[in-house]
Design a protein around this motif. Structure first.
Motif, PDB file in Angstrom:
ATOM      1  N   GLN A 135      -3.990 -10.493   5.302  1.00  0.00           N
ATOM      2  CA  GLN A 135      -3.184 -10.283   4.095  1.00  0.00           C
ATOM      3  C   GLN A 135      -3.448  -8.896   3.523  1.00  0.00           C
ATOM      4  O   GLN A 135      -4.569  -8.393   3.605  1.00  0.00           O
ATOM      5  CB  GLN A 135      -3.586 -11.307   3.028  1.00  0.00           C
ATOM      6  N   LYS A 136      -2.428  -8.334   2.927  1.00  0.00           N
ATOM      7  CA  LYS A 136      -2.488  -7.070   2.173  1.00  0.00           C
ATOM      8  C   LYS A 136      -2.697  -5.831   3.038  1.00  0.00           C
ATOM      9  O   LYS A 136      -3.263  -4.843   2.599  1.00  0.00           O
ATOM     10  CB  LYS A 136      -3.574  -7.114   1.083  1.00  0.00           C
ATOM     11  N   THR A 137      -2.244  -5.904   4.271  1.00  0.00           N
ATOM     12  CA  THR A 137      -2.411  -4.735   5.141  1.00  0.00           C
ATOM     13  C   THR A 137      -1.072  -4.068   5.442  1.00  0.00           C
ATOM     14  O   THR A 137      -1.012  -3.125   6.217  1.00  0.00           O
ATOM     15  CB  THR A 137      -3.063  -5.153   6.468  1.00  0.00           C
ATOM     16  N   GLY A 138      -0.001  -4.607   4.853  1.00  0.00           N
ATOM     17  CA  GLY A 138       1.334  -4.080   5.135  1.00  0.00           C
ATOM     18  C   GLY A 138       2.109  -5.027   6.038  1.00  0.00           C
ATOM     19  O   GLY A 138       3.091  -4.637   6.681  1.00  0.00           O
ATOM     20  N   THR A 140       4.119  -7.470   5.363  1.00  0.00           N
ATOM     21  CA  THR A 140       5.525  -7.724   5.000  1.00  0.00           C
ATOM     22  C   THR A 140       6.401  -6.546   5.417  1.00  0.00           C
ATOM     23  O   THR A 140       7.526  -6.742   5.892  1.00  0.00           O
ATOM     24  CB  THR A 140       5.660  -7.964   3.482  1.00  0.00           C
ATOM     25  N   PHE A 145      10.393  -4.454   9.164  1.00  0.00           N
ATOM     26  CA  PHE A 145      10.787  -3.459  10.168  1.00  0.00           C
ATOM     27  C   PHE A 145      11.115  -4.132  11.503  1.00  0.00           C
ATOM     28  O   PHE A 145      12.087  -3.778  12.167  1.00  0.00           O
ATOM     29  CB  PHE A 145       9.676  -2.411  10.373  1.00  0.00           C
ATOM     30  N   ARG A 304       2.116   2.851   6.981  1.00  0.00           N
ATOM     31  CA  ARG A 304       2.512   3.182   5.619  1.00  0.00           C
ATOM     32  C   ARG A 304       3.018   4.634   5.525  1.00  0.00           C
ATOM     33  O   ARG A 304       4.033   4.892   4.902  1.00  0.00           O
ATOM     34  CB  ARG A 304       1.288   3.001   4.716  1.00  0.00           C
ATOM     35  N   LYS A 335       9.516   4.615  -5.217  1.00  0.00           N
ATOM     36  CA  LYS A 335       8.665   3.490  -4.780  1.00  0.00           C
ATOM     37  C   LYS A 335       7.333   4.002  -4.235  1.00  0.00           C
ATOM     38  O   LYS A 335       6.305   3.330  -4.302  1.00  0.00           O
ATOM     39  CB  LYS A 335       9.428   2.691  -3.706  1.00  0.00           C
ATOM     40  N   PHE A 337       6.935   4.602  -1.046  1.00  0.00           N
ATOM     41  CA  PHE A 337       6.798   4.002   0.288  1.00  0.00           C
ATOM     42  C   PHE A 337       8.065   4.249   1.088  1.00  0.00           C
ATOM     43  O   PHE A 337       9.105   4.596   0.524  1.00  0.00           O
ATOM     44  CB  PHE A 337       6.592   2.488   0.182  1.00  0.00           C
ATOM     45  N   PHE A 338       7.963   4.021   2.408  1.00  0.00           N
ATOM     46  CA  PHE A 338       9.176   4.047   3.225  1.00  0.00           C
ATOM     47  C   PHE A 338       9.948   2.746   3.008  1.00  0.00           C
ATOM     48  O   PHE A 338       9.359   1.678   2.878  1.00  0.00           O
ATOM     49  CB  PHE A 338       8.820   4.211   4.702  1.00  0.00           C
ATOM     50  N   LEU A 350      10.866  -2.998  -0.356  1.00  0.00           N
ATOM     51  CA  LEU A 350      10.270  -4.329  -0.541  1.00  0.00           C
ATOM     52  C   LEU A 350      10.160  -4.595  -2.041  1.00  0.00           C
ATOM     53  O   LEU A 350      10.138  -3.653  -2.838  1.00  0.00           O
ATOM     54  CB  LEU A 350       8.889  -4.392   0.098  1.00  0.00           C
ATOM     55  N   ARG A 356       2.272  -2.448  -5.341  1.00  0.00           N
ATOM     56  CA  ARG A 356       2.037  -2.627  -6.780  1.00  0.00           C
ATOM     57  C   ARG A 356       1.394  -1.388  -7.383  1.00  0.00           C
ATOM     58  O   ARG A 356       0.726  -0.620  -6.699  1.00  0.00           O
ATOM     59  CB  ARG A 356       1.047  -3.774  -7.007  1.00  0.00           C
ATOM     60  N   TYR A 358      -1.471  -0.220  -9.818  1.00  0.00           N
ATOM     61  CA  TYR A 358      -2.683  -0.659 -10.514  1.00  0.00           C
ATOM     62  C   TYR A 358      -3.661   0.516 -10.548  1.00  0.00           C
ATOM     63  O   TYR A 358      -3.535   1.471  -9.773  1.00  0.00           O
ATOM     64  CB  TYR A 358      -3.305  -1.902  -9.856  1.00  0.00           C
TER      65      TYR A 358
HETATM   66  P1  A3P Z   1      -0.288  -2.966  -2.502  1.00  0.00           P
HETATM   67  O1  A3P Z   1       0.782  -3.756  -3.189  1.00  0.00           O
HETATM   68  O2  A3P Z   1      -1.659  -3.333  -2.953  1.00  0.00           O
HETATM   69  O3  A3P Z   1      -0.054  -1.467  -2.555  1.00  0.00           O
HETATM   70  P2  A3P Z   1       1.161  -7.418   2.657  1.00  0.00           P
HETATM   71  O4  A3P Z   1       2.622  -7.320   2.886  1.00  0.00           O
HETATM   72  O5  A3P Z   1       0.388  -7.681   3.935  1.00  0.00           O
HETATM   73  O6  A3P Z   1       0.825  -8.355   1.552  1.00  0.00           O
HETATM   74  O7  A3P Z   1       0.641  -5.989   2.221  1.00  0.00           O
HETATM   75  C1  A3P Z   1       1.035  -5.415   1.002  1.00  0.00           C
HETATM   76  C2  A3P Z   1       0.704  -3.956   1.098  1.00  0.00           C
HETATM   77  O8  A3P Z   1       1.558  -3.339   2.025  1.00  0.00           O
HETATM   78  C3  A3P Z   1       0.960  -3.215  -0.186  1.00  0.00           C
HETATM   79  O9  A3P Z   1      -0.233  -3.315  -0.943  1.00  0.00           O
HETATM   80  C4  A3P Z   1       1.290  -1.800   0.273  1.00  0.00           C
HETATM   81  O10 A3P Z   1       0.255  -0.876   0.027  1.00  0.00           O
HETATM   82  C5  A3P Z   1       1.462  -1.947   1.788  1.00  0.00           C
HETATM   83  N1  A3P Z   1       2.663  -1.327   2.354  1.00  0.00           N
HETATM   84  C6  A3P Z   1       2.704  -0.644   3.531  1.00  0.00           C
HETATM   85  N2  A3P Z   1       3.925  -0.194   3.780  1.00  0.00           N
HETATM   86  C7  A3P Z   1       4.701  -0.574   2.733  1.00  0.00           C
HETATM   87  C8  A3P Z   1       6.078  -0.379   2.426  1.00  0.00           C
HETATM   88  N3  A3P Z   1       6.881   0.278   3.253  1.00  0.00           N
HETATM   89  N4  A3P Z   1       6.531  -0.894   1.261  1.00  0.00           N
HETATM   90  C9  A3P Z   1       5.693  -1.567   0.426  1.00  0.00           C
HETATM   91  N5  A3P Z   1       4.396  -1.785   0.690  1.00  0.00           N
HETATM   92  C10 A3P Z   1       3.895  -1.300   1.828  1.00  0.00           C
END
Ligand code: A3P
Length: 403
Positions: A135-138, A140, A145, A304, A335, A337-338, A350, A356, A358
């Motif tokens: 989780q939280k590595t990108g 989604t 993609f 990212r 945003k 981000f890409f 997304l 987010r 923070y």
């Molecule tokens: P943060 O919201 O802490 O920045 P997951 O989808 O695994 O939950 O990971 C969420 C993280 O994906 C986000 O963490 C963000 O940093 C990262 N990320 C990488 N590429 C992204 C993109 N194109 N759009 C949004 N978030 C992206």
């Protein structure tokens, strides 16, 4: 719970002794020291399914079992006992606790199973690619993609967990294969397309590698890694924004520095926050089930900052036609981000929960985590070298900062 049964050599087509293949002699051999005798003697619990006596009133099953019991009593010291089926089942699972949970295999892998698999069911659409997180590595972003690629088809969304099915790591697994397959209907994809699934909690789920391999032995596995400290902080912020009481009552620093005398909810929360970042530990578990050539370790930082480069390498690994993501993704300054390029200058990013805003991590937390993950990061770098994989820039940086 699924209780295994033994076979005893009697089948629907062998109800009459005179028609038994090989004659009475063959059945008696099985009883008197042969296959049936061995089955009974080698299994602490035996469950047989026999046929009821048929219209010809043949008693082949009775003959067989009475004879094997007599033979065993006469020639061995084995103590035989019987119990009602439920009691036997309970006893069986006491003896074999590892079999309490079923392990689903692919019904279409064995021709005999495929023959009895219902015509209205399918298994060809089972995913061939699993994105396992953590989780939280990108994850989604990667899921989005991949779904843009014409060769790839994601699962249907789940009404409760959205794009994530979380089949292999929680109770959904006990809902069975039908439950899972319904998210991959044949109508959704054509023959040239490949289905995939992403559940970011698979990475560190205890049972997941074994369960995934039992069902999808040929699947390609994609893990995404970023700095474990950043991952932990992003996870904390994510959980906090969902109103979690522990995350809202304790600062990030208190969470990560919780020790054995801290309250249990805090310790549990700390483990959930920090454990998935012990990447080498979990990757090794995946590698005991899957061949290294089936596992792709994707650099989440690269995904990212240069998603097209990361997607190019990934497409080669997946052996799918090349799609130029430079044309499909566009950096959105707002945003940060890409995002997907839509018509004109527009982009589709997304949702708010990804990327987010923070405050940056406190220096003392960053320092604490660098030390905390130091041995895990070293083990990861060794693992990557062993596998002949590139060591990502973030890992090189974390290792030099330690040194
Ligand atoms: P943060 O919201 O802490 O920045 P997951 O989808 O695994 O939950 O990971 C969420 C993280 O994906 C986000 O963490 C963000 O940093 C990262 N990320 C990488 N590429 C992204 C993109 N194109 N759009 C949004 N978030 C992206």
């Amino acid at each position: 719970m699924v209780l295994p049964r033994q076979t005893c050599g009697l089948f629907t087509h062998t109800l009459l002794l005179e028609r038994y293949p090989g004659g009475r002699q063959r059945l008696d051999r099985s009883i008197q020291g042969g296959e049936l005798f061995q089955t009974v003697i080698n299994n602490p619990i035996n469950v047989f399914m026999t046929h009821m006596s048929n219209y010809g009133n043949d008693r082949l099953a009775l003959y067989t079992f009475e004879s094997v019991v007599k033979f065993l009593r006469c020639w061995t010291n084995v103590r035989l006992a019987s119990a009602p089926p439920l009691a036997l089942a309970e006893k069986y699972f006491q003896l074999r606790p590892d079999e309490l949970n079923p392990l689903w295999g692919n019904p279409c892998d064995d021709i005999r199973h495929r023959r009895i698999w219902s015509k209205s069911k399918w298994c060809d659409t089972l995913p061939k690619i699993l994105v396992i997180g953590p989780q939280k590595t990108g994850s989604t972003a990667l899921y989005t993609f991949l779904a843009m690629h014409p060769t790839l088809v994601p699962n249907l969304p789940s009404p409760t967990t959205y794009e994530e099915l979380q089949f292999f790591n929680n109770n959904n697994y006990l809902k069975g294969l039908d439950w899972y397959l319904n998210f991959f209907p044949p109508s959704q994809s054509n023959n040239t397309q490949i289905t995939f699934e992403k559940s970011a909690t698979y990475f560190d789920g205890d049972l997941v590698p074994r369960r995934a391999h039992a069902l999808l032995p040929n699947a390609k596995i994609i893990a995404i890694l970023i700095s474990p400290s950043k991952r932990a902080y992003s996870w904390y912020q994510h959980i906090r924004s969902h109103g979690d009481p522990v995350a809202n009552n304790y600062t990030f620093h208190t969470v990560i520095t919780a020790n054995d005398s801290s309250p249990k909810p805090l310790r549990d929360f700390r483990n959930r926050c920090l454990n998935p970042g012990k990447y080498s530990h979990y990757l090794e578990r995946w590698l005991t089930e899957y061949n290294a050539h089936q596992v792709h370790i994707l650099d989440g930082s690269l995904l990212r900052t240069e998603p097209a480069t990361a997607m190019n390498t990934l497409q080669k690994f997946l052996k799918i036609p090349h799609l130029d993501y430079n044309k499909l993704l566009k950096y959105d300054a707002k945003k940060g981000f890409f995002c997907q390029a839509v018509s004109g200058e527009k982009t589709k990013c997304l949702g708010k929960s990804k990327g987010r805003i923070y405050p940056p991590m406190e220096d003392r937390s960053a320092k604490f985590l660098r030390r905390y993950y130091s041995t895990h990061n070293t083990a990861l770098s060794k693992l990557l070298v062993r596998l002949g994989r590139p060591v990502p820039q973030w890992l090189k940086e974390e290792l030099t900062t330690n040194g």
